[in-house]
Design an enzyme around this catalytic site. Structure first.
Site, mmCIF file in Angstrom:
data_model
loop_
_atom_site.group_PDB
_atom_site.id
_atom_site.type_symbol
_atom_site.label_atom_id
_atom_site.label_comp_id
_atom_site.label_asym_id
_atom_site.label_seq_id
_atom_site.Cartn_x
_atom_site.Cartn_y
_atom_site.Cartn_z
ATOM 1 N N ASP A 64 0.816 -1.207 0.000
ATOM 2 C CA ASP A 64 0.000 0.000 0.000
ATOM 3 C C ASP A 64 0.852 1.260 0.000
ATOM 4 O O ASP A 64 0.395 2.320 -0.454
ATOM 5 C CB ASP A 64 -0.916 0.001 1.220
ATOM 6 C CG ASP A 64 -1.899 -1.164 1.196
ATOM 7 O OD1 ASP A 64 -2.106 -1.731 0.107
ATOM 8 O OD2 ASP A 64 -2.448 -1.493 2.265
ATOM 9 N N GLY A 65 2.087 1.158 0.489
ATOM 10 C CA GLY A 65 2.961 2.333 0.510
ATOM 11 C C GLY A 65 3.303 2.844 -0.874
ATOM 12 O O GLY A 65 3.543 4.053 -1.054
ATOM 13 N N THR A 118 -9.633 2.476 6.845
ATOM 14 C CA THR A 118 -9.164 1.113 7.157
ATOM 15 C C THR A 118 -7.723 1.111 7.622
ATOM 16 O O THR A 118 -7.139 0.027 7.754
ATOM 17 C CB THR A 118 -9.313 0.223 5.916
ATOM 18 O OG1 THR A 118 -8.618 0.817 4.816
ATOM 19 C CG2 THR A 118 -10.771 0.058 5.544
ATOM 20 N N ALA A 119 -7.120 2.271 7.861
ATOM 21 C CA ALA A 119 -5.725 2.363 8.291
ATOM 22 C C ALA A 119 -5.661 2.731 9.775
ATOM 23 O O ALA A 119 -6.183 2.012 10.621
ATOM 24 C CB ALA A 119 -4.983 3.371 7.402
ATOM 25 N N TYR A 120 -5.049 3.865 10.073
ATOM 26 C CA TYR A 120 -4.875 4.286 11.463
ATOM 27 C C TYR A 120 -6.224 4.501 12.147
ATOM 28 O O TYR A 120 -6.395 4.191 13.334
ATOM 29 C CB TYR A 120 -4.050 5.572 11.482
ATOM 30 C CG TYR A 120 -3.513 5.985 12.839
ATOM 31 C CD1 TYR A 120 -3.696 5.193 13.970
ATOM 32 C CD2 TYR A 120 -2.806 7.171 12.991
ATOM 33 C CE1 TYR A 120 -3.200 5.567 15.195
ATOM 34 C CE2 TYR A 120 -2.307 7.565 14.216
ATOM 35 C CZ TYR A 120 -2.508 6.757 15.318
ATOM 36 O OH TYR A 120 -2.019 7.142 16.536
ATOM 37 N N ALA A 121 -7.202 5.013 11.414
ATOM 38 C CA ALA A 121 -8.512 5.270 12.011
ATOM 39 C C ALA A 121 -9.184 3.980 12.467
ATOM 40 O O ALA A 121 -9.852 3.949 13.508
ATOM 41 C CB ALA A 121 -9.403 6.014 11.018
ATOM 42 N N ASP A 124 -4.839 11.885 23.296
ATOM 43 C CA ASP A 124 -3.546 11.767 22.626
ATOM 44 C C ASP A 124 -3.509 12.469 21.285
ATOM 45 O O ASP A 124 -2.423 12.757 20.777
ATOM 46 C CB ASP A 124 -3.186 10.285 22.423
ATOM 47 C CG ASP A 124 -2.736 9.629 23.719
ATOM 48 O OD1 ASP A 124 -2.499 10.371 24.694
ATOM 49 O OD2 ASP A 124 -2.622 8.392 23.754
ATOM 50 N N ASN A 130 -4.519 9.006 2.823
ATOM 51 C CA ASN A 130 -5.019 8.277 3.992
ATOM 52 C C ASN A 130 -5.553 9.211 5.065
ATOM 53 O O ASN A 130 -6.749 9.281 5.294
ATOM 54 C CB ASN A 130 -3.921 7.382 4.568
ATOM 55 C CG ASN A 130 -3.998 5.971 4.029
ATOM 56 O OD1 ASN A 130 -4.909 5.621 3.289
ATOM 57 N ND2 ASN A 130 -3.039 5.148 4.389
#
Length: 546
Positions: free
Chosen positions: A262-263, A409-412, A398, A368
């Site tokens: 994905d990167g 679908t990533a950090y979230a 934080d 993203n």
């Protein structure tokens, strides 16, 4: 209290029916039979009046036609025919509107399903614009808007693509498919292939490496890729290189192929801060949520895309503009390369002011998410959120994640947010470990502008990063404005938008993976007696299944 007479009420009722007839609205019959009879009489009267108007117009047009000269007879007759056709169309349109519901019958859908790829649109149904007997949406110039069905978004080339950018991850296992793809594009498709200049500096693809200075493991790997290296060196002179942060690729690339995870797709989005060419991503990484293609038969798959046989997913991006305290918002003439012009982890604002001005004025497009966190500070972040200039809430925790549907679908997702299909126009706001049990992630419309700033009473500053890059400091008085960009990333689908996304959820994230529950028939004989030995047998069965 003044009351209307029966005559006034009847006049008002008749006026409402006339308005319904004028706007072509369907009149829902009232409960009483008297109102139904009044409606039928008014409908017949209006229909007869319409017929009389049409006949009068025909008589007038016929008189004008007889009085016209012989030289202009052809032109006048054509105009008369057009006017009569328009009048007939207006007369018959009212009767055909009543049959619109019958048009979309089961037989019609079955007949259309053979020609249309999908029988249903991914867009929400158009809402009915009348509310009760009196209310309706006020008409204005901004209410007419056409939104294309995401399911019908397919790739087409208005001229043959000639240049292709191949992006690969830094991994030795990608060298063989990379060389095979580049060799096939150059020799078979006669395309101009662009690669990053760092690819030519890869030691595994060079013969002038001093092996005596390298480790034994590297010498072994270098010898293993000798055949691949020789094939690449034969094509090296025909490749076009660029350097990230120095060369502008806008309007130079027709097609992008990503080899990796994905990167690589995030890197392609970073390279193009305006219009992005179609991206075809092959799975050669670890997660592969955004890479639906396999490299087994890349020749056939790339050929289908070059011929225009491919569906598209338009992945929206966020435009992020950082404004420092006391600085004016300057309009930008053009977007420039933004990511590598900023020093990462810079703790002072004056370390790279010239490059920072580009970031602050032009903005950064992220695929993203943009993340605001407390950094190394031990104190909670205190962040104020404004939506279209109105204060919404403050985040005490934080940090905060503002993500696209692709980034949901990533950090979230790790922070507890819902996963949103990339075709949904929305912005996802997710707090990071908020010090409040009632602060849940929210979804706002894609057209709003979010303003994020540090609260005046905050004990510390915050850090902001864009797609995991360019960690900058957000001080008191600074603000970050986030909105949806007009330049999405056109990601090519291997199947379609629905299948690709749910396949990624199942294979990449193992979404809803659970051991199937047994049916009652398998346990009915064992649970009938209810003895302790029976329950011991059930426990043994569970251990055996495990």
């Amino acid at each position: 209290m003044a009351c209307r007479s029966d005559v006034d009420l009847a006049t008002l009722h008749q006026h409402r029916l006339e308005e319904r007839w004028h706007y072509g609205l369907a009149w829902n019959a009232v409960h009483s039979s008297q109102a139904q009879r009044q409606q039928q009489q008014l409908t017949r009267s209006h229909y007869s009046e319409l017929q009389s108007v049409v006949s009068e117009q025909r008589q007038r047009l016929s008189k004008k036609l007889s009085e016209a000269s012989e030289s202009n007879r052809c032109k006048s007759s054509s105009k008369v025919k057009e006017n009569i056709a328009n009048n007939n169309q207006q007369r018959t349109q009212q009767t055909t509107d009543e049959d619109d519901d019958d048009y979309f019958s089961a037989n019609t859908r079955r007949r259309r399903s053979g020609t249309w790829p999908r029988t249903r649109s991914l867009n929400a149904p158009s809402p009915f614009q009348q509310f009760g007997p009196c209310g309706r949406i006020m008409k204005n110039s901004a209410m007419v808007m056409q939104i294309q069905d995401p399911a019908s978004q397919r790739l087409t080339w208005y001229k043959p693509p000639l240049t292709v950018l191949v992006i690969k991850k830094k991994d030795s296992q990608v060298l063989l498919p990379f060389v095979q793809l580049v060799e096939w594009l150059v020799q078979e498709k006669n395309m101009v292939v662009w690669v990053e200049s760092a690819v030519l500096e890869d030691k595994l693809l060079r013969n002038d490496v001093k092996l005596e200075q390298e480790s034994a493991k590297f010498r072994q790997v270098h010898e293993y890729y000798s055949s691949v290296r020789s094939r690449f060196l034969a094509l090296r002179e025909r490749l076009v290189t660029f350097k990230d942060g120095r060369d502008d690729l806008t309007d130079r690339i027709d097609f992008i192929v990503c080899l990796g995870g994905d990167g690589t797709l995030l890197y392609a989005s970073q390279l193009f801060q305006q219009s992005v060419p179609p991206v075809m991503a092959f799975y050669l990484g670890s997660l592969g949520f955004l890479t639906p293609f396999q490299c087994d038969n890349f020749q056939e798959q790339v050929t289908n895309v070059l011929e225009g046989h491919a569906a598209l997913t338009l992945r929206s991006r966020l435009r992020c503009c950082l404004h420092r305290k006391g600085e004016r918002r300057k309009p930008s003439n053009n977007l420039q390369r933004l990511y590598n012009g900023v020093e990462a982890n810079s703790s002072t604002k004056g370390s790279s002011n010239s490059n920072n001005n580009l970031v602050y004025n032009d903005g950064i497009l992220v695929l993203n998410e943009v993340v605001i966190n407390r950094g190394p500070s031990p104190y909670l972040s205190n962040i104020d959120i404004f939506l279209d200039g109105k204060y919404i809430t403050s985040v005490q925790g934080d940090g905060l994640i503002v993500s696209t549907p692709t980034g949901s679908t990533a950090y979230a997702a790790a922070a507890g947010a819902s996963m949103i299909h990339p075709s949904v126009p929305a912005i996802l706001v997710t707090p990071i470990c908020p010090h409040s049990l009632s602060f849940r992630p929210i979804v706002v419309p894609a057209g709003v502008e979010l303003k994020i700033s540090i609260s005046p009473d905050s004990r510390n500053t915050s850090r902001v990063s864009f797609d995991g890059r360019n960690d900058l400091e957000l001080s008191h008085g600074d603000s970050l404005r986030v909105t949806t960009s007009i330049y999405p990333v056109p990601s090519i689908c291997a199947q379609d938008q629905i299948s690709d996304w749910f396949d990624s959820l199942a294979e990449g994230l193992h979404w809803n993976v659970r051991k199937r529950q047994k049916c009652l028939d398998e346990l009915s004989d064992l649970t009938a007696s209810g003895s302790e030995e029976t329950f011991d047998e059930i426990d043994n069965l569970k251990i055996y299944d495990a």
